[in-house]
Design an enzyme around this catalytic site. Structure first.
Site, short mmCIF file in Angstrom:
data_model
loop_
_atom_site.label_atom_id
_atom_site.label_comp_id
_atom_site.label_asym_id
_atom_site.label_seq_id
_atom_site.Cartn_x
_atom_site.Cartn_y
_atom_site.Cartn_z
N GLU A 64 0.87 -1.18 0.00
CA GLU A 64 0.00 0.00 0.00
C GLU A 64 0.90 1.21 0.00
O GLU A 64 1.45 1.59 1.03
CB GLU A 64 -0.91 -0.01 1.23
CG GLU A 64 -1.94 1.11 1.24
CD GLU A 64 -1.38 2.45 1.70
OE1 GLU A 64 -1.17 3.33 0.83
OE2 GLU A 64 -1.14 2.61 2.91
N GLU A 73 2.86 9.09 -3.75
CA GLU A 73 3.90 8.57 -2.86
C GLU A 73 4.91 7.68 -3.60
O GLU A 73 5.69 6.97 -2.97
CB GLU A 73 3.27 7.80 -1.71
CG GLU A 73 2.48 8.68 -0.75
CD GLU A 73 1.93 7.92 0.44
OE1 GLU A 73 2.20 6.70 0.55
OE2 GLU A 73 1.25 8.54 1.27
#
Length: 603
Positions: A64, A73
């Site tokens: 994740e 990210e």
């Protein structure tokens, strides 16, 4: 979970040392030390081989590495590196793919977060923003928020949700680092394309039976079984220019991403995608508007209800002899005062970019002869700056860009105190006082951000809770700023006053303020928090609330100002309460530091 489901070996990576140490203890406590090997590195630093971090490549990846933008990210590079260096060719990846959706909407409400509109003053000429501010020329930065809390009455869909990107994480195809596409879409109604809503979902299994959706309620596959999240929200993007369309018209939807960012635009179908206005370069605002003003600040400046209150108050005190001083960041109050006939209005700012915008605003409205811009801290204003004249009207909203908690705007009071020698004896100060208020709440979900995890899915995570609580006790205040319109809750008490601050008088450094009392719960429920906010009193019948916009109804949803953040006190142990039980409170103000401390206790 992988170890519990029978995986032979599990390699887990965690680069943040305190979290890696915590994870190692949790693995030990849950009895998986013989199956899980913790590698205290970033995944892109892991080596594979007989002497490496992993003996062999893995055949399953679970990760994740997402944010509201999905790729912000570094998901693209993380998955790409894993397939190239850490995974077998026929591996299973969880999640296996992601889809990104957008929806073009018309919304004056949303549009107000993106530009400066004309400010109408009864009996006077309008205040018209400079052209490059009113005809906004775009910035690529997203506006993330809990879009699900935006009332459907606040926008009209120009299109249905449209899939714009698919990211295949399975390794069966290469993930592109940069993509641009142009889709021809049809308008559902006649209107203006003001904004582009964005969200994504992930396919968790190979078959596609398990979908994790971040869609808002009106587009969610299971609107009655939605999971609340505060880490993956939705986002709003704003086109370079608002586009007028007719029902049935086709227009171009431009979508673009690089390794970390997204951007979207809309143009007419006869617009070639390579012209400068719709080029493949993510736009940067050239006016400086979005460098000086946050989204919420722009919304605040465009708020008709708020502006009417300030105009009504200023109409009572401004005349042709008014010498005004405005102490607020990037405010339109000086221009309202000047338009109402003030002789001189002095404005201070440390921000050169903000002053440039204010100067252009004054020029475009023919107010340069009345507006005096001072590039200095307000506490440094001298008699010479004011041309040796006494100030007879002091103005503030108050708003300061560095303020987070409700009482941080009391900075105005300290500036007013410091400049007391420059004020006329009969000075009018607007607002005249501030009141710190509170209400006891049962939040639907916000309480979860401070709640311990405990045991979840059969795993003991109390070591993690201890780590977070210890860090929080060191670094966090017991009150944190939150935009409560995004976090629903119901009122369990009536609103009540904590402290009152009289701006007509200078700050008394020797006099601490303290209020101790209690308030009754008016209905049964679970009290998991208290909201605190400021209200600014312009006159007895004219109050600007930075919190509740309606009188609270017990047991009903609270209505909050959408342009400010309120303070939230969350109980470590939420309490079930009944009618006539009490909540005790204590509020203290330290005039030497300007800080406010509050404590609440359910009895």
């Amino acid at each position: 979970m992988a170890a519990k489901c029978g995986a032979d070996t599990v390699s887990a990576c965690e680069a943040f040392k305190p979290m890696a140490e915590c994870a190692s203890k949790i693995i030990q406590v849950n009895g998986f030390a013989d199956k899980i090997r913790l590698i205290p590195k970033r995944s892109t630093e892991i080596t594979v081989g007989p002497d490496g971090d992993m003996v062999s490549r893995a055949n399953i990846l679970v990760t994740e590495v997402f944010d509201t933008e999905l790729i912000g990210e570094g998901a693209i590079s993380t998955f790409s590196h894993a397939h190239k260096h850490l995974l077998q060719e026929d591996c299973i990846v969880i999640p296996t793919l992601a889809k990104m959706y957008v929806q073009v909407v018309q919304s004056e409400f949303v549009h107000n977060w993106n530009w400066l509109k004309t400010l109408k003053i009864p009996g006077c000429k309008d205040l018209i923003p400079p052209r490059d501010l009113a005809e906004y020329n775009g910035t690529g930065s997203l506006h993330d928020l809990q879009l699900d809390q935006l009332s459907c009455d606040c926008f009209q869909p120009i299109t249905d949700p449209i899939e714009v990107f698919k990211f295949d994480f399975s390794g069966k195809s290469t993930i592109d680092y940069n993509r641009t596409n142009v889709q021809s879409v049809k308008s559902k109604l006649s209107g203006t394309c003001h904004a582009i809503f964005m969200w994504w979902d992930t396919q968790m299994d190979v078959e596609g039976d398990i979908i994790l959706s971040c869609a808002p309620r009106w587009a969610h596959p299971e609107p009655h079984n939605m999971q609340w999240r505060d880490h993956w929200m939705q986002a709003i993007f704003y086109p370079r220019h608002s586009l007028e369309v007719k029902e049935g018209d086709e227009f171009n939807l431009h979508s673009q991403h690089d390794e970390y960012s997204l951007w979207f635009d809309v143009t007419k179908t006869n617009t070639h995608s390579t012209r400068p206005e719709s080029s493949n370069i993510i736009p940067v605002s050239t006016s400086g508007l979005h460098l000086s003003f946050s989204r919420s600040r722009l919304g605040m400046l465009n708020d008709d209800r708020r502006n009417c209150k300030y105009i009504r108050a200023l109409q009572k005190v401004i005349n042709e002899d008014s010498i005004c001083l405005c102490i607020s960041d990037g405010s339109t109050l000086p221009f309202i005062a000047a338009r109402l006939g003030a002789k001189k209005v002095f404005v201070t700012s440390n921000s050169k970019s903000t002053l440039n915008i204010l100067e252009e605003f004054a020029r475009s409205n023919d107010l340069k002869e009345r507006i005096y811009l001072l590039n200095k801290d307000p506490t440094d204003v001298s008699e010479n700056d004011l041309n040796l004249q006494k100030v007879n009207v002091v103005l503030t909203e108050p708003f300061f860009a560095t303020s987070l908690l409700p009482w941080h705007n009391l900075y105005f009071w300290y500036v007013r105190t410091e400049l007391d020698r420059l004020l006329a004896k009969d000075v009018s100060i607007l607002p005249g006082k501030a009141v710190l208020k509170a209400v006891g709440i049962q939040f639907d979900n916000l309480w979860k951000i401070r709640a311990p995890v405990g045991t979840w899915e059969g795993f003991n995570l109390k070591i993690f809770d201890t780590l977070i609580e210890k860090a929080s006790n060191i670094s966090d205040d017991n009150v944190e700023p939150q935009p409560l319109w995004e976090y629903p809750g119901i009122a369990l008490t009536n609103q009540f006053e904590l402290l009152t601050f009289d701006f007509a008088q200078p700050v008394n450094q020797e006099e601490n303020m303290c209020t101790i009392g209690n308030v009754e719960f008016e209905c049964s429920g679970t009290c998991n928090g208290v909201a605190v906010w400021m209200e600014y009193v312009l006159s007895e019948d004219n109050v600007v609330s930075f919190g509740l916009t309606q009188q609270p109804e017990i047991g009903q949803k609270l209505h909050w100002d959408v342009y400010t953040r309120q303070g939230v006190y969350l109980f470590k142990d939420p309490q079930n309460v009944n009618i006539d039980e009490m909540m005790e409170y204590c509020a203290k103000f330290n005039p030497q530091t300007g800080e406010v401390g509050v404590e609440f206790d359910v009895k």
